[in-house]
Design an enzyme around this catalytic site. Structure first.
Site, mmCIF file in Angstrom:
data_model
loop_
_atom_site.group_PDB
_atom_site.id
_atom_site.type_symbol
_atom_site.label_atom_id
_atom_site.label_comp_id
_atom_site.label_asym_id
_atom_site.label_seq_id
_atom_site.Cartn_x
_atom_site.Cartn_y
_atom_site.Cartn_z
ATOM 1 N N SER A 313 0.922 -1.075 0.105
ATOM 2 C CA SER A 313 -0.010 -0.129 0.081
ATOM 3 C C SER A 313 0.712 1.258 -0.042
ATOM 4 C CB SER A 313 -0.950 -0.148 1.256
ATOM 5 O OG SER A 313 -1.728 1.089 1.299
ATOM 6 N N ASP A 324 11.639 4.873 -9.283
ATOM 7 C CA ASP A 324 11.222 5.255 -10.293
ATOM 8 C C ASP A 324 12.037 6.857 -10.465
ATOM 9 O OD1 ASP A 324 9.720 3.203 -10.891
ATOM 10 O OD2 ASP A 324 8.102 4.222 -11.523
ATOM 11 N N LYS A 338 -0.447 -4.059 -3.616
ATOM 12 C CA LYS A 338 -1.567 -3.373 -3.292
ATOM 13 C C LYS A 338 -1.686 -1.905 -4.090
ATOM 14 C CE LYS A 338 -4.781 -2.084 0.093
ATOM 15 N NZ LYS A 338 -5.018 -0.571 0.020
#
Length: 408
Positions: A313, A324, A338
């Site tokens: 989460s 990233d 999730k």
């Protein structure tokens, strides 16, 4: 004339009655909804309005409501059961009903503050006894000398033998300044009575420590246990303090962190980034929201994030954002996966409803739902007990130290 008048009146009256009866056919059900049926309808409406999947798992959502209301719901338990069955048809484990006790406990967890004695408790899986996992540092329980593994036999004279975890927690919570008496048993010491004065307790989800690698690199080790309302502030304090102590690199341990507040995840990503997108959100209308970093970061030092299957989460939003953006190297195992965002609604009887309202993508538009995030360096590890986390017995931690030492 009088006769005609009466006849007309009678006709008019019977017409009126007929109209009322016809109307009655439409009005009646709404007026006659029991409280239990109203609660079920309330849940149905919230899902109908906000749920991410507009096909409702490829079913006629209106028909689901009608079917659920066919059977009389005798009491709250029956209503809760019917609501759970209705939500189950969506096949989404994160859209779920919380009874009043569960809802309160979730609010306490995410608000990051409660009043009580400050104990984390669990039922021992072998014997079902109520045990202390650990006292919260600086809490009344901690000051009263209660230690991990202590068994709690009685709370206010009531045996804990048949209490659920929730019931035991509820008995220990209470207004600030009030007194609670516990009977504790410790290995080799028998039973003792401990009196604890309840107080306000801030739940600090951050554990931080300056460590020195075998090669002499000062490394700031940060472990985050959940994303509650205090998480970002506490982590910022910890980073600033480690910077002052001369940390040259960081390890952020997100293993087994189940997540929490989306906002906390975004704020924590901002602590590490000068600029860049943190996360994209997509709702039922396909609208993309995005959250960005606007700097400056608290530190530019190299960062390794530890992740495993229990990293979920908000933890995955943070890990994905920093991976990233090239800000952190991820070490460990593929995360939980999730990629959905829930909103929490309070219902009229004090129970709660969590509904999946959106999904998210990482800055490089990766949808991680059910896929997870793969670390840059995969290091599998059998589960280890709490005492061994961040020690030489912890292979993932050791790999992070090695990476940082090599790079610095």
């Amino acid at each position: 004339m009088g006769f005609m008048h009466t006849k007309f009146f009678r006709l008019g009256f019977s017409l009126l009655v007929a109209v009322c009866l016809m109307l009655g056919a439409f009005i009646q059900p709404a007026a006659a909804l029991t409280n239990e049926q109203k609660l079920l309808s309330e849940v149905w409406r919230i899902v109908n309005r906000t749920y991410l999947d507009e096909t409702f798992n490829h079913q006629n959502w209106t028909a689901v409501r009608q079917k659920a209301l066919e059977k009389p719901l005798q009491n709250n338990e029956a209503a809760y059961g019917a609501i759970q069955k209705m939500l189950k048809s969506l096949d989404d484990p994160f859209t779920r009903f919380l009874d009043p006790e569960q809802y309160r406990s979730l609010q306490v967890n995410t608000s990051g503050e409660l009043t009580g004695v400050g104990l984390q408790i669990a039922l021992n899986p072998e014997n079902g006894r109520l045990e202390v996992v650990s006292p919260i540092a600086g809490s009344p329980a901690d000051k009263a000398g209660i230690r991990p593994r202590d068994r709690i036999l009685k709370i206010e004279g009531i045996s804990t033998e048949n209490l659920t975890l929730d019931e035991a927690a509820a008995r220990m919570r209470g207004p600030s300044g009030s007194l609670v008496t516990l009977v504790i048993e410790r290995d080799g010491e028998g039973e003792t009575e401990v009196r604890v004065v309840r107080d306000r307790i801030a739940l600090n989800p951050v554990i931080s420590e300056l460590r020195v690698s075998p090669q002499g690199t000062p490394i700031g080790y940060l472990r985050l246990t959940q994303f509650n309302a205090n998480a970002s502030m506490e982590l910022a304090h910890a980073i600033s303090s480690l910077e002052k102590k001369g940390a040259a690199a960081y390890i952020l341990d997100l293993r087994n962190n189940p997540g929490g507040l989306l906002q906390a995840g975004i704020e924590i990503a901002r602590l590490w980034l000068d600029s860049g997108t943190i996360v994209y959100t997509v709702n039922r209308q396909g609208i993309q929201g995005n959250f960005d970093a606007f700097g400056p970061a608290l530190t530019q030092d190299p960062l390794v994030i530890l992740v495993n299957q229990g990293t979920a989460s908000a933890s995955e939003i943070l890990a994905g954002a920093l991976q990233d953006n090239g800000r952190a190297t991820l070490v460990g195992e593929t995360t939980f996966g999730k990629g959905l965002i829930q909103s929490l609604f309070e219902l009229s009887d004090g129970s709660g409803l969590a509904v999946t309202i959106a999904k998210y993508e990482t800055p490089k538009h990766r949808d991680i739902n059910k896929l997870g995030i793969k670390p840059d360096k995969v290091i599998p590890q059998e589960p280890i007990n709490r005492e061994k986390i961040g020690t030489e017995a912890d292979l993932q931690y050791e790999a992070a130290v090695e990476l940082l030492t090599k790079n610095s």
